[in-house]
Write a protein that holds these residues in place. Structure first.
Motif, mmCIF file in Angstrom:
data_model
loop_
_atom_site.group_PDB
_atom_site.id
_atom_site.type_symbol
_atom_site.label_atom_id
_atom_site.label_comp_id
_atom_site.label_asym_id
_atom_site.label_seq_id
_atom_site.Cartn_x
_atom_site.Cartn_y
_atom_site.Cartn_z
ATOM 1 N N CYS A 60 -68.684 35.299 -30.497
ATOM 2 C CA CYS A 60 -67.214 35.848 -30.110
ATOM 3 C C CYS A 60 -66.644 36.409 -31.337
ATOM 4 O O CYS A 60 -65.748 37.116 -31.276
ATOM 5 C CB CYS A 60 -66.337 34.635 -29.536
ATOM 6 N N GLY A 61 -67.240 36.491 -32.473
ATOM 7 C CA GLY A 61 -66.656 36.823 -33.680
ATOM 8 C C GLY A 61 -65.624 35.762 -34.439
ATOM 9 O O GLY A 61 -65.163 36.220 -35.532
ATOM 10 N N HIS A 62 -65.525 34.813 -33.967
ATOM 11 C CA HIS A 62 -64.642 33.732 -34.608
ATOM 12 C C HIS A 62 -65.409 32.641 -35.398
ATOM 13 O O HIS A 62 -66.536 32.401 -34.595
ATOM 14 C CB HIS A 62 -63.426 33.038 -33.663
ATOM 15 N N GLN A 63 -65.078 32.011 -36.409
ATOM 16 C CA GLN A 63 -65.818 31.025 -36.942
ATOM 17 C C GLN A 63 -65.935 29.692 -36.284
ATOM 18 O O GLN A 63 -65.039 29.127 -36.021
ATOM 19 C CB GLN A 63 -65.231 30.587 -38.378
ATOM 20 N N ALA A 64 -67.128 29.257 -36.027
ATOM 21 C CA ALA A 64 -67.576 28.097 -35.406
ATOM 22 C C ALA A 64 -67.151 26.807 -36.521
ATOM 23 O O ALA A 64 -68.065 26.902 -37.471
ATOM 24 C CB ALA A 64 -68.906 28.021 -34.522
ATOM 25 N N VAL A 65 -66.712 25.907 -35.958
ATOM 26 C CA VAL A 65 -66.446 24.764 -36.928
ATOM 27 C C VAL A 65 -66.903 23.593 -36.261
ATOM 28 O O VAL A 65 -66.080 22.966 -35.531
ATOM 29 C CB VAL A 65 -64.721 24.653 -37.575
ATOM 30 N N PRO A 66 -67.855 22.688 -36.786
ATOM 31 C CA PRO A 66 -68.440 21.862 -36.247
ATOM 32 C C PRO A 66 -67.162 20.567 -36.732
ATOM 33 O O PRO A 66 -66.527 20.646 -37.612
ATOM 34 C CB PRO A 66 -69.525 21.291 -36.960
ATOM 35 N N HIS A 67 -66.787 19.809 -35.552
ATOM 36 C CA HIS A 67 -65.635 18.597 -35.718
ATOM 37 C C HIS A 67 -66.199 17.455 -34.679
ATOM 38 O O HIS A 67 -65.847 17.483 -33.394
ATOM 39 C CB HIS A 67 -64.330 19.266 -35.226
ATOM 40 N N GLY A 68 -66.687 16.515 -35.294
ATOM 41 C CA GLY A 68 -66.782 15.231 -34.827
ATOM 42 C C GLY A 68 -68.188 15.512 -33.632
ATOM 43 O O GLY A 68 -69.108 16.135 -33.950
ATOM 44 N N ASP A 69 -67.547 15.347 -32.543
ATOM 45 C CA ASP A 69 -68.425 15.593 -31.303
ATOM 46 C C ASP A 69 -68.330 16.800 -30.574
ATOM 47 O O ASP A 69 -69.028 16.961 -29.393
ATOM 48 C CB ASP A 69 -68.267 14.363 -30.106
ATOM 49 N N HIS A 70 -67.708 17.802 -31.284
ATOM 50 C CA HIS A 70 -67.380 19.090 -30.587
ATOM 51 C C HIS A 70 -67.424 20.180 -31.349
ATOM 52 O O HIS A 70 -67.534 20.194 -32.781
ATOM 53 C CB HIS A 70 -66.380 19.099 -29.520
ATOM 54 N N VAL A 71 -67.120 21.528 -30.974
ATOM 55 C CA VAL A 71 -67.211 22.606 -32.110
ATOM 56 C C VAL A 71 -65.784 23.225 -32.036
ATOM 57 O O VAL A 71 -65.305 23.356 -30.648
ATOM 58 C CB VAL A 71 -68.152 23.734 -31.788
ATOM 59 N N ASP A 72 -65.010 23.375 -32.676
ATOM 60 C CA ASP A 72 -63.908 24.299 -32.677
ATOM 61 C C ASP A 72 -63.990 25.695 -33.090
ATOM 62 O O ASP A 72 -65.069 25.987 -33.870
ATOM 63 C CB ASP A 72 -62.585 23.655 -33.950
ATOM 64 N N TYR A 73 -63.063 26.651 -32.763
ATOM 65 C CA TYR A 73 -63.341 27.699 -33.258
ATOM 66 C C TYR A 73 -61.881 28.190 -33.754
ATOM 67 O O TYR A 73 -60.776 27.978 -33.343
ATOM 68 C CB TYR A 73 -63.353 28.792 -31.975
ATOM 69 N N ALA A 74 -61.971 28.897 -35.160
ATOM 70 C CA ALA A 74 -60.999 29.284 -35.841
ATOM 71 C C ALA A 74 -60.369 30.540 -35.226
ATOM 72 O O ALA A 74 -61.305 31.600 -35.271
ATOM 73 C CB ALA A 74 -61.325 29.390 -37.405
ATOM 74 N N HIS A 75 -59.137 30.640 -34.846
ATOM 75 C CA HIS A 75 -58.461 31.748 -34.465
ATOM 76 C C HIS A 75 -57.151 31.891 -34.607
ATOM 77 O O HIS A 75 -56.345 30.766 -34.418
ATOM 78 C CB HIS A 75 -58.807 31.635 -32.773
ATOM 79 N N ASP A 76 -56.544 32.947 -35.260
ATOM 80 C CA ASP A 76 -55.383 33.036 -35.541
ATOM 81 C C ASP A 76 -54.588 31.659 -36.497
ATOM 82 O O ASP A 76 -53.521 31.630 -36.084
ATOM 83 C CB ASP A 76 -54.367 33.161 -34.249
ATOM 84 N N GLY A 77 -55.567 31.179 -37.289
ATOM 85 C CA GLY A 77 -54.837 30.322 -38.255
ATOM 86 C C GLY A 77 -54.945 29.023 -37.696
ATOM 87 O O GLY A 77 -54.482 27.847 -38.262
ATOM 88 N N HIS A 78 -55.503 28.743 -36.451
ATOM 89 C CA HIS A 78 -55.418 27.299 -36.033
ATOM 90 C C HIS A 78 -56.933 27.152 -35.393
ATOM 91 O O HIS A 78 -57.638 28.295 -35.099
ATOM 92 C CB HIS A 78 -54.296 26.885 -34.836
ATOM 93 N N LEU A 79 -57.144 26.042 -34.647
ATOM 94 C CA LEU A 79 -58.452 25.727 -34.173
ATOM 95 C C LEU A 79 -58.386 25.409 -32.793
ATOM 96 O O LEU A 79 -57.476 24.606 -32.370
ATOM 97 C CB LEU A 79 -59.214 24.508 -35.101
ATOM 98 N N HIS A 80 -59.401 25.925 -32.008
ATOM 99 C CA HIS A 80 -59.279 25.634 -30.465
ATOM 100 C C HIS A 80 -60.638 24.731 -30.147
ATOM 101 O O HIS A 80 -61.665 25.201 -30.938
ATOM 102 C CB HIS A 80 -59.423 26.948 -29.621
ATOM 103 N N ARG A 81 -60.581 24.253 -29.311
ATOM 104 C CA ARG A 81 -62.089 23.607 -28.712
ATOM 105 C C ARG A 81 -61.962 23.527 -27.326
ATOM 106 O O ARG A 81 -60.765 23.656 -26.577
ATOM 107 C CB ARG A 81 -61.987 22.270 -28.913
ATOM 108 N N GLU A 82 -63.028 23.746 -26.553
ATOM 109 C CA GLU A 82 -63.046 23.667 -25.194
ATOM 110 C C GLU A 82 -62.971 22.164 -24.742
ATOM 111 O O GLU A 82 -63.708 21.275 -25.131
ATOM 112 C CB GLU A 82 -64.473 24.153 -24.682
#
Length: 98
Positions: free
Chosen positions: A19-41
């Motif tokens: 997707c072009g956004h940085q994937a960030v491992p976070h505990g038991d899931h992956v966050d994506y850095a987007h517009d200065g904040h982090l999203h998770r599914e």
């Protein structure tokens, strides 16, 4: 540390490996850095994945910086360092867990 469950209802972009956004491992899931904040599914939608409160990372002897060897991710008005499956941010002479 607790994580707020704040749904991002207007998130039209589907995050993933290409997707072009940085994937960030976070505990038991992956966050994506987007517009200065982090999203998770989460359950078919995207949540903001932000810590609540202030959690100091005790005993952190390593000093993060441009040549420390850890990946960085822009997080609001600062930079977090990815380290041992979580993020650290410099704060008032110590590091916080994010």
């Amino acid at each position: 540390m607790t994580t707020l469950h704040h749904e991002h209802p207007t998130h039209q972009h589907a995050h993933g490996a290409d997707c072009g956004h940085q994937a960030v491992p976070h505990g038991d899931h992956v966050d994506y850095a987007h517009d200065g904040h982090l999203h998770r599914e989460h359950s078919g939608h995207w949540d903001e994945c932000e810590p609540a409160g202030h959690t100091t990372h005790e005993g952190h002897a390593h000093a993060h910086g441009t040549d420390c060897g850890h990946d960085t991710v822009r997080h609001g008005d600062h930079v977090d360092y990815l380290h041992d499956g979580h993020r650290h941010a410099a704060h008032d002479g110590h590091y916080d867990d994010h």
